[in-house]
Design an enzyme around this catalytic site. Structure first.
Site, PDB file in Angstrom:
ATOM      1  N   LYS A 221       0.832  -1.209   0.000  1.00 42.97           N
ATOM      2  CA  LYS A 221       0.000   0.000   0.000  1.00 42.97           C
ATOM      3  C   LYS A 221       0.865   1.257   0.000  1.00 42.97           C
ATOM      4  CE  LYS A 221      -3.190   2.927   0.005  1.00 42.97           C
ATOM      5  NZ  LYS A 221      -4.205   3.313   0.968  1.00 42.97           N
ATOM      6  N   CYS A 275      -3.617  10.956   0.483  1.00 40.08           N
ATOM      7  CA  CYS A 275      -2.778   9.746   0.371  1.00 40.08           C
ATOM      8  C   CYS A 275      -1.377  10.043  -0.151  1.00 40.08           C
ATOM      9  CB  CYS A 275      -3.410   8.762  -0.609  1.00 40.08           C
ATOM     10  SG  CYS A 275      -5.080   8.352  -0.290  1.00 40.08           S
TER      11      CYS A 275
HETATM   12  N1  SAJ Z   1      -1.616  14.463  -9.810  1.00 40.55           N
HETATM   13  C1  SAJ Z   1      -0.673  15.011 -10.694  1.00 40.55           C
HETATM   14  N2  SAJ Z   1      -0.336  14.299 -11.807  1.00 40.55           N
HETATM   15  C2  SAJ Z   1      -0.886  13.073 -12.076  1.00 40.55           C
HETATM   16  C3  SAJ Z   1      -1.826  12.530 -11.153  1.00 40.55           C
HETATM   17  C4  SAJ Z   1      -2.183  13.241 -10.032  1.00 40.55           C
HETATM   18  O1  SAJ Z   1      -0.165  16.112 -10.483  1.00 40.55           O
HETATM   19  O2  SAJ Z   1      -0.564  12.489 -13.109  1.00 40.55           O
HETATM   20  C5  SAJ Z   1      -1.971  15.208  -8.603  1.00 40.55           C
HETATM   21  C6  SAJ Z   1      -3.453  15.531  -8.529  1.00 40.55           C
HETATM   22  O3  SAJ Z   1      -3.728  16.800  -9.094  1.00 40.55           O
HETATM   23  C7  SAJ Z   1      -3.694  15.533  -7.013  1.00 40.55           C
HETATM   24  C8  SAJ Z   1      -2.706  14.523  -6.483  1.00 40.55           C
HETATM   25  O4  SAJ Z   1      -1.701  14.367  -7.498  1.00 40.55           O
HETATM   26  O5  SAJ Z   1      -3.413  16.806  -6.458  1.00 40.55           O
HETATM   27  C9  SAJ Z   1      -3.304  13.159  -6.146  1.00 40.55           C
HETATM   28  O6  SAJ Z   1      -4.055  12.751  -7.256  1.00 40.55           O
HETATM   29  P1  SAJ Z   1      -4.491  11.171  -7.418  1.00 40.55           P
HETATM   30  O7  SAJ Z   1      -5.069  11.045  -8.785  1.00 40.55           O
HETATM   31  O8  SAJ Z   1      -3.373  10.301  -7.049  1.00 40.55           O
HETATM   32  O9  SAJ Z   1      -5.722  10.995  -6.418  1.00 40.55           O
HETATM   33  P2  SAJ Z   1      -5.698  10.493  -4.891  1.00 40.55           P
HETATM   34  O10 SAJ Z   1      -4.791  11.304  -4.061  1.00 40.55           O
HETATM   35  O11 SAJ Z   1      -7.119  10.408  -4.462  1.00 40.55           O
HETATM   36  O12 SAJ Z   1      -5.070   9.027  -4.981  1.00 40.55           O
HETATM   37  C10 SAJ Z   1      -5.858   7.886  -4.719  1.00 40.55           C
HETATM   38  C11 SAJ Z   1      -4.903   6.801  -4.325  1.00 40.55           C
HETATM   39  N3  SAJ Z   1      -5.699   5.673  -3.870  1.00 40.55           N
HETATM   40  C12 SAJ Z   1      -5.475   5.176  -2.629  1.00 40.55           C
HETATM   41  O13 SAJ Z   1      -4.615   5.600  -1.891  1.00 40.55           O
HETATM   42  C13 SAJ Z   1      -6.355   4.066  -2.222  1.00 40.55           C
HETATM   43  C14 SAJ Z   1      -4.019   6.405  -5.490  1.00 40.55           C
HETATM   44  O14 SAJ Z   1      -3.297   5.223  -5.139  1.00 40.55           O
HETATM   45  C15 SAJ Z   1      -4.837   6.104  -6.718  1.00 40.55           C
HETATM   46  O15 SAJ Z   1      -3.967   5.867  -7.818  1.00 40.55           O
HETATM   47  C16 SAJ Z   1      -5.739   7.289  -7.050  1.00 40.55           C
HETATM   48  O16 SAJ Z   1      -6.586   7.522  -5.897  1.00 40.55           O
HETATM   49  C17 SAJ Z   1      -6.607   6.914  -8.227  1.00 40.55           C
HETATM   50  O17 SAJ Z   1      -6.270   7.355  -9.323  1.00 40.55           O
HETATM   51  O18 SAJ Z   1      -7.551   6.130  -8.028  1.00 40.55           O
END
Ligand code: SAJ
Length: 443
Positions: A221, A275
């Site tokens: 995780k 996360c």
């Molecule tokens: N972000 C970027 N570039 C990217 C992807 C995200 O800058 O390519 C930024 C987003 O703007 C945000 C942050 O990162 O500010 C997090 O974005 P995220 O898409 O990772 O969303 P989270 O934080 O909700 O991540 C969760 C995580 N799930 C769990 O911890 C159970 C992550 O492992 C998953 O990959 C993500 O959800 C998902 O895409 O489902």
């Protein structure tokens, strides 16, 4: 003893308890109740428990199906919530779904986890299975969880109780969908415990359930989110290079990803949420006191945390070219949530941006269609501003009309933090366009 528990799980007559009724605990409690288990939800907040028992989900933002499922399981009598932890004495299986933040020195801050474990230790009955769903630093099950559960009543793990770690993989906006459709790592302190846990989760998970030991579950995780953070940091560094050498990171990324086995993520104005900014430190902290020196993981965090300040650099440069400075400028921030189409602003990059701009005496106005207190008209809020900064790619922002925007602004500068707009379109409207990852060329 665990065979008896296994049989009761198969026959749906094991009593479950879920500690922590937030965006992890409440959905999983309702899903197990829907599956036919008697589920008791526990939370320390009386007002949260009262709202839940009144059939009102405390989870903000749109969560398809959750409100209906909560009402259904309350009405069927399969689920109820309480603040009375002594009721744990009736539970066969206890899930722990509490927050596990990091402190200022980036060590795990386990106040909620330890409090939940102490409540369990004081009340649970012989033969119970305790499962930690919270994200924890590798080694926590052995060094924190087991000792606290054994600290009371002289219980011995695998004799008087059983213990496992099944990390949650939820995503706001699709909490119920992810519980059903995303595979889970099922860590048991013994293989038999892992097997019993698989039979439990099979009642609510349609995807793969991978039985492993607990250290593997803790590692998977924290590594999966650290992996994502490092990947985003890589994209951000490529963006900085593109700006400097005359490239467009979005074009570069698209073409790089045509190469087999490349999956470059999106650069942007920063990394927020509950996360990704935290889990790399949960992973790294497992070796803080050792001779393992980590460079990539901390550096990736530093790169991602620096991106809101890079946006300020682009703003400063743009204002300067128009004979202005940040001090006494008026800036509109579009997007305060940490993610598009979300109202969640935990660890949002926009928070860091707003604080720094205010510290530099800018007048800052924030808009976000999803976050309470920041709704309104973009055009109204942009009036007399010197710059508009796109921080979150909410779909609504696609409707921005650049000529109209330009007509109300004092200085027509648009900073694009997410590669959301078309540079030529913005520049044709007469606005100065700067973007993360796109080299500045004079219009
Ligand atoms: N972000 C970027 N570039 C990217 C992807 C995200 O800058 O390519 C930024 C987003 O703007 C945000 C942050 O990162 O500010 C997090 O974005 P995220 O898409 O990772 O969303 P989270 O934080 O909700 O991540 C969760 C995580 N799930 C769990 O911890 C159970 C992550 O492992 C998953 O990959 C993500 O959800 C998902 O895409 O489902």
């Amino acid at each position: 003893m665990i065979i008896d528990l296994h049989n009761r799980i198969k026959n749906l007559n094991a009593n479950l308890a879920v500690i922590g009724l937030g965006y992890v605990g409440l959905p999983v409690a309702c899903e197990f109740a829907r599956a036919g288990f008697m589920v008791l939800g526990l939370d320390i907040l009386p007002e949260r428990v009262d709202r839940i028992n009144a059939g009102i989900s405390p989870i903000e933002g749109a969560e398809p199906g959750l409100q209906e499922l909560l009402i259904e399981t309350l009405q069927s009598g399969q689920f109820k919530a309480t603040t009375d932890y002594t009721e744990l004495s009736n539970s066969d299986i206890i899930l722990v779904c509490v927050d596990t933040p990091i402190d200022r020195s980036r060590n795990p801050q386990y106040l909620s986890l330890k409090s939940a474990l102490e409540s369990i230790a004081s009340n649970f009955r012989r033969g119970a299975l305790v499962i930690i769903e919270s994200t924890i630093s590798p080694g926590t099950m052995l060094n924190v969880v087991q000792p606290i559960l054994e600290s009371n009543r002289n219980y011995i793990m695998n004799k008087d109780f059983f213990l496992g770690n099944c990390p949650e993989r939820v995503m706001p906006g699709k909490l119920l969908k992810n519980i059903r459709s995303v595979s889970r790592v099922v860590g048991g302190m013994t293989p038999e415990t892992a097997e019993v846990m698989v039979s439990l989760y099979r009642h609510i998970v349609d995807a793969e359930l991978d039985a492993v030991d607990c250290i593997t579950a803790e590692l998977v995780k924290t590594v999966e989110n650290t992996y994502r953070d490092v990947q985003i940091a890589f994209a951000n560094e490529v963006a900085l290079i593109c700006e400097k050498v005359g490239g467009n990171v979005w074009k570069v990324r698209d073409l790089v990803n045509k190469s087999p086995g490349r999956h470059m993520l999106n650069p942007g104005a920063g990394v927020g949420g509950h996360c990704i900014p935290k889990d790399p430190w949960l992973l790294a902290s497992s070796v803080f006191e050792s001779n393992v020196s980590l460079r990539v993981i901390p550096a990736a965090r530093e790169v991602n945390d620096s991106m809101p300040y890079h946006v300020i650099h682009l703003l400063e440069d743009s204002l300067e070219s128009m004979g202005r400075a940040i001090a006494d400028s008026r800036v509109l921030i579009m997007g305060f949530a940490y993610l598009e189409e979300s109202d969640d602003s935990r660890n949002s990059p926009s928070q860091a941006l707003v604080e720094r701009l205010k510290a530099q005496n800018a007048e800052v106005v924030v808009h976000d269609p999803y976050v309470n207190g920041y709704s309104g008209s973009v055009l109204e809020l942009a009036k007399d501003s010197d710059a508009v900064i796109l921080m979150v790619k909410h779909t609504e922002y696609k409707n921005v009309h650049f000529q109209e925007l330009r007509s109300v602004m004092r200085t027509p500068i648009l900073i694009d933090g997410r590669g959301f707009y078309d540079k030529d379109e913005v520049q044709t409207s007469g606005m100065l366009y700067r973007a993360v990852g796109i080299a500045h060329t004079l219009p």
